[in-house]
Design an enzyme around this catalytic site. Sequence first.
Site, short mmCIF file in Angstrom:
data_model
loop_
_atom_site.label_atom_id
_atom_site.label_comp_id
_atom_site.label_asym_id
_atom_site.label_seq_id
_atom_site.Cartn_x
_atom_site.Cartn_y
_atom_site.Cartn_z
N GLU A 48 -31.78 48.84 -90.39
CA GLU A 48 -31.58 48.74 -91.84
C GLU A 48 -30.16 48.30 -92.17
OE1 GLU A 48 -34.11 51.65 -94.34
OE2 GLU A 48 -33.50 52.80 -92.58
N GLU A 75 -39.99 54.59 -88.09
CA GLU A 75 -39.98 55.83 -88.88
C GLU A 75 -41.37 56.38 -89.16
OE1 GLU A 75 -36.06 53.82 -90.09
OE2 GLU A 75 -38.08 53.23 -89.48
#
Length: 719
Positions: free
Chosen positions: A120, A142
């Site tokens: 990210e 995730e």
Amino acid sequence: MTSVADKITVVLDADGVATLTFDDPEQSTNTLNVALQHELRAKVSELGALDGLTGVIVTSGKPTFFAGGDLHDMLAVHPDSADELFGAALAFKATLRALETLPVPVVAALNGAALGGGLEIAFATHHRIALRGARVEFGLPEVTLGLLPGAGGVVRSVRLLGLQPALDILLLEGRRYSADDARSKGIVDEVVDTPEELIAQAKVWIAAHPDAKQPWDRPGFSIPVPAGWSDELYLPALVAGLRKKTKGAPALSQHHVLCAAVEGKDKSLDVASVIETRYFIDLVTGQQAKSLIRARFLDPLAARRGSSRPAGQPTWKPTKLAILGAGMMGAGIAYQAAIVGLDVVLKDTSIEAAERGKAYSVKLLEKAVAAGSRTPEERDAILKRIHATADTADCSGADLVIEAVFESESLKHEVLREIDAVVSPDAVIGSNTSTIPITDLAVAVSDQTRVVGMHFFSPVDRMPLLEIIRAKHTSDQTLARAFDAALLLKKTPIVVNDNRGFFTSRVIGTVVNEGVAMLGEGLNPSSIERAATTAGYPVGMLQLTDELNMELSVKVFGEARQAREAAGEPYVPHPAELVIQKMYDLGRPGRLRGAGFYDYGPDGRRTGLWSQVRTTFNDAEHEIPFLDMQERLLFIEAVESVRCLQEGVLTSPLDGNVGSVMGIGYPAWTGGVFGYINQYEGGAAGFTRRADELAKLYGERFEPPARLREVALAGGRFE
């Protein structure tokens, strides 16, 4: 711009290029803990104020680039802190937004793995260059931990790649991409071979792109759309595919990822970011994420780090492994040992049988070569380590033995006596039995302290667990060596004490029998299967019974009857026993024989439930609440696990949680058998009340053990 305690350093070169390096001195890998987030905010602010800045390179001082969020921090959050977390999440996103809107080119020099939060951060740069390497991986895993990328990963991946490609990456179960695969997916832009090239190429790109911006910050930007794309066609198909994949099991993170991506794609970046954050906060403060974090990461990590390894024993590495029995299990163990560098003797009663066992490794390695994950040279080197033989003398000098012959106590005694005479005098002698007490097998060996159970799971090359069983005379040294061998073989070890069925076989037997018992009660077989899969089990219980083979079940029931009668105790058959015996008598004992609760084609594949499976046992209409069907499966395994703990078969709830999830398919969303008790509404007390209800409705096998009542009465947890 640096100090002794800095987690992030910034060095400015003569050309005005600043290299921002993540290197947290307090951790082996960089994680998005609160302190690092605050420091990054300060560093980005300082960069924005620098005169003469021409570019920024973001990299790491560690072997990995960035490991993502701190999972221990995530376990500590709760719904009451949702508002505070929401503000903190938006603040960190503001930091990344400030980084990507600096008036100079920003390049991520990815010198190692960038997973989750690390990727990210990389997405918040204008260009990503990756170092090619065996351990350099990229991805947004995730969802496997019950979360979603909460630092802009959903928002930016959709804008960078397009909705469908982004969702493919976000929803795939923890898929990790090599540097070259990441480039082909658009996750990174360039791949280089050396660290020197990494920084040099970053500076070249900065010099060539002084006006770099994110695509979404340029006028006229629109999200990439493949030719022939249609939201109306793709999204319903995606939802249906996701439902099919999860089989209706709890999958809150997949749902939230899909919603965040779709709801945010037509909004401004800021609004989409808020949408993503709301879904992330709902997940991170909820129970399902906490259970999955424990089940899939923290508990297995604790097990591998030695939570059950005897203290004070030196580490050990075997040099030669002798495997007795070249069937499915022996062949799988041989392959796993050879790929980690062990020399293996694969012995069977004939050279033809031993060669068939080695052929399993040939098949797997040929597939790997065809897929490009192994070279022909690597294949040949691995196969050279496996020596197929029918001669016991070839096992001479082995310091680790794993017996994997047929489940017959007399046969195992025979091969263990034979091998004991030729291997090293201090060799660890392990048995891969799934049910026979190790203490009973150890009598065949001259030194019983060297005998230990090493229960692998099939297929060995894919199943991550190794159940190590300590027999009555197993020494600490032997147990520690078996533990070290498990790690060498890339397995997560749990340690249990000796008992028929140990932990995993004993507990999985209860849930299989419960599913079969429901059939005997006249419940719809399709509903029984659906109750299992919607509860989170990988397959239905009737299917699993077919896979495990009812011939073995008949044998186990018979032995239990004989043991009771020999002890002068009454034998009360389990409700499943009559069903299984009838299937056996009908010549339908399971998949191995081509007929069981399911029908099978000539190729061994299931073709559907046997048309007479319901009428054979009970043609009357009978229904119970669907929740009862699900909880009967979940509860029976959890209750039996408490009994194992109470009897000393299990020595820790952690091993029970790891073993149940990684070995026998207990739903990961629960956190494992003890995690399920802890997270049940009302905790152990609420679980105990419900177990009492199930006992009254469906049988005393649900009766809470004394240990469970003690924990419930004390308001405690199984930790």
